[in-house]
Design an enzyme around this catalytic site. Sequence first.
Site, PDB file in Angstrom:
ATOM      1  N   GLY A   1       0.783  -1.239   0.000  1.00  0.00           N
ATOM      2  CA  GLY A   1       0.000   0.000   0.000  1.00  0.00           C
ATOM      3  C   GLY A   1       0.808   1.278   0.000  1.00  0.00           C
ATOM      4  O   GLY A   1       0.402   2.274  -0.586  1.00  0.00           O
TER       5      GLY A   1
ATOM      6  N   ASP B   1       0.957   3.751   4.061  1.00  0.00           N
ATOM      7  CA  ASP B   1      -0.311   4.223   3.500  1.00  0.00           C
ATOM      8  C   ASP B   1      -1.269   4.705   4.588  1.00  0.00           C
ATOM      9  O   ASP B   1      -1.860   5.770   4.482  1.00  0.00           O
ATOM     10  CB  ASP B   1      -0.980   3.142   2.624  1.00  0.00           C
ATOM     11  CG  ASP B   1      -1.140   1.793   3.316  1.00  0.00           C
ATOM     12  OD1 ASP B   1      -0.708   1.637   4.477  1.00  0.00           O
ATOM     13  OD2 ASP B   1      -1.698   0.867   2.690  1.00  0.00           O
TER      14      ASP B   1
ATOM     15  N   ASP C   1      -3.687   2.580  11.344  1.00  0.00           N
ATOM     16  CA  ASP C   1      -5.033   2.253  11.803  1.00  0.00           C
ATOM     17  C   ASP C   1      -4.964   1.956  13.306  1.00  0.00           C
ATOM     18  O   ASP C   1      -4.992   2.865  14.126  1.00  0.00           O
ATOM     19  CB  ASP C   1      -5.508   1.062  10.964  1.00  0.00           C
ATOM     20  CG  ASP C   1      -6.941   0.656  11.244  1.00  0.00           C
ATOM     21  OD1 ASP C   1      -7.710   1.494  11.724  1.00  0.00           O
ATOM     22  OD2 ASP C   1      -7.288  -0.511  10.982  1.00  0.00           O
TER      23      ASP C   1
ATOM     24  N   LYS D   1      -5.993   7.060  10.882  1.00  0.00           N
ATOM     25  CA  LYS D   1      -7.340   6.808  11.395  1.00  0.00           C
ATOM     26  C   LYS D   1      -7.223   6.766  12.913  1.00  0.00           C
ATOM     27  O   LYS D   1      -7.213   5.704  13.524  1.00  0.00           O
ATOM     28  CB  LYS D   1      -7.771   5.428  10.885  1.00  0.00           C
ATOM     29  CG  LYS D   1      -9.152   5.328  10.310  1.00  0.00           C
ATOM     30  CD  LYS D   1      -9.514   3.872  10.137  1.00  0.00           C
ATOM     31  CE  LYS D   1      -9.559   3.418   8.710  1.00  0.00           C
ATOM     32  NZ  LYS D   1      -9.875   1.981   8.590  1.00  0.00           N
TER      33      LYS D   1
ATOM     34  N   ARG E   1      -6.327  -0.655  -5.417  1.00  0.00           N
ATOM     35  CA  ARG E   1      -5.095   0.066  -5.073  1.00  0.00           C
ATOM     36  C   ARG E   1      -4.792   1.160  -6.095  1.00  0.00           C
ATOM     37  O   ARG E   1      -4.191   2.175  -5.779  1.00  0.00           O
ATOM     38  CB  ARG E   1      -3.897  -0.898  -5.051  1.00  0.00           C
ATOM     39  CG  ARG E   1      -3.909  -1.879  -3.899  1.00  0.00           C
ATOM     40  CD  ARG E   1      -2.549  -2.579  -3.835  1.00  0.00           C
ATOM     41  NE  ARG E   1      -2.589  -3.795  -3.040  1.00  0.00           N
ATOM     42  CZ  ARG E   1      -2.478  -3.850  -1.712  1.00  0.00           C
ATOM     43  NH1 ARG E   1      -2.326  -2.749  -1.018  1.00  0.00           N
ATOM     44  NH2 ARG E   1      -2.517  -4.994  -1.083  1.00  0.00           N
TER      45      ARG E   1
HETATM   46  P1  IMP Z   1      -2.555  -1.280  11.754  1.00  0.00           P
HETATM   47  O1  IMP Z   1      -1.473  -2.234  12.158  1.00  0.00           O
HETATM   48  O2  IMP Z   1      -3.876  -1.634  12.344  1.00  0.00           O
HETATM   49  O3  IMP Z   1      -2.205   0.166  11.962  1.00  0.00           O
HETATM   50  O4  IMP Z   1      -2.837  -1.572  10.240  1.00  0.00           O
HETATM   51  C1  IMP Z   1      -2.183  -0.992   9.244  1.00  0.00           C
HETATM   52  C2  IMP Z   1      -2.488  -1.706   7.939  1.00  0.00           C
HETATM   53  O5  IMP Z   1      -3.851  -2.179   7.830  1.00  0.00           O
HETATM   54  C3  IMP Z   1      -2.325  -0.724   6.821  1.00  0.00           C
HETATM   55  O6  IMP Z   1      -0.986  -0.674   6.393  1.00  0.00           O
HETATM   56  C4  IMP Z   1      -3.280  -1.246   5.772  1.00  0.00           C
HETATM   57  O7  IMP Z   1      -2.625  -2.209   4.988  1.00  0.00           O
HETATM   58  C5  IMP Z   1      -4.385  -1.909   6.553  1.00  0.00           C
HETATM   59  N1  IMP Z   1      -5.576  -1.029   6.699  1.00  0.00           N
HETATM   60  C6  IMP Z   1      -5.992  -0.390   7.804  1.00  0.00           C
HETATM   61  N2  IMP Z   1      -7.097   0.345   7.577  1.00  0.00           N
HETATM   62  C7  IMP Z   1      -7.386   0.186   6.264  1.00  0.00           C
HETATM   63  C8  IMP Z   1      -8.434   0.698   5.406  1.00  0.00           C
HETATM   64  O8  IMP Z   1      -9.324   1.491   5.787  1.00  0.00           O
HETATM   65  N3  IMP Z   1      -8.397   0.291   4.104  1.00  0.00           N
HETATM   66  C9  IMP Z   1      -7.438  -0.551   3.623  1.00  0.00           C
HETATM   67  N4  IMP Z   1      -6.445  -1.048   4.384  1.00  0.00           N
HETATM   68  C10 IMP Z   1      -6.423  -0.698   5.704  1.00  0.00           C
HETATM   69 MG    MG Z   2      -0.028  -1.279   4.777  1.00  0.00          MG
END
Ligand code: IMP
Ligand code: MG
Length: 175
Positions: free
Chosen positions: A44, A100, A103, A131, A165
């Site tokens: 991403g 990207d 989250d 987010k 993507r």
């Molecule tokens: P984290 O470890 O929860 O911060 O997740 C990060 C990863 O989850 C990102 O690098 C994305 O690949 C994926 N991700 C989180 N939210 C979204 C979304 O709204 N759309 C698509 N991919 C997401």
């Molecule tokens: Mg990612």
Amino acid sequence: MDKQDEIKVLISEEEIDKRIREVGAQISEAYAGKELHLISILKGGVFFTCELAKRLTVPTYVDFMSVSSYGAEMTSSGVVKIIKDLDESIEGKDVLVVEDIIDTGTTLSYLMKMLEHRGPASLALCTLLDKPERRLHEVKVDWTCFKVPDKFIVGYGLDYAQKYRNLPYIGVIES
Ligand code: IMP
Ligand code: MG
């Protein structure tokens, strides 16, 4: 989701372009006189990395890393698995991780600690999207292009089951 998914534009291509120019200028200023080593997080982060790198005025190198997150419920010892490691050492280098979206923060909080142990001269983080409502693990983000609501985002590198993507804008799937 199939061919008739309706995707609502959240952030237009023009807005993204304008914001990446601004952030690119800030990063260029912050690293003036230095060489910058970007670490792009596959898959991403690649779309954003390319656009950002083109706006940087300092000598810039790009390397790639692919990681998979097991999610917050797993123990801290095994949260992130490296699928593809960097080609070059980051020891003594000024490093900027380019992602990207942040989250829950699970992936990046773990990855940043791991990279810090490799002895870079400096280590910072730049993300296209944040987010913040969903954060479970604290992550220090140095540059954020846009904060987004707690919705499932696609486009500009972000996928839904590997689709979308390549959208030139940031969108939300309307269901
Ligand atoms: P984290 O470890 O929860 O911060 O997740 C990060 C990863 O989850 C990102 O690098 C994305 O690949 C994926 N991700 C989180 N939210 C979204 C979304 O709204 N759309 C698509 N991919 C997401
Ligand atoms: Mg990612």
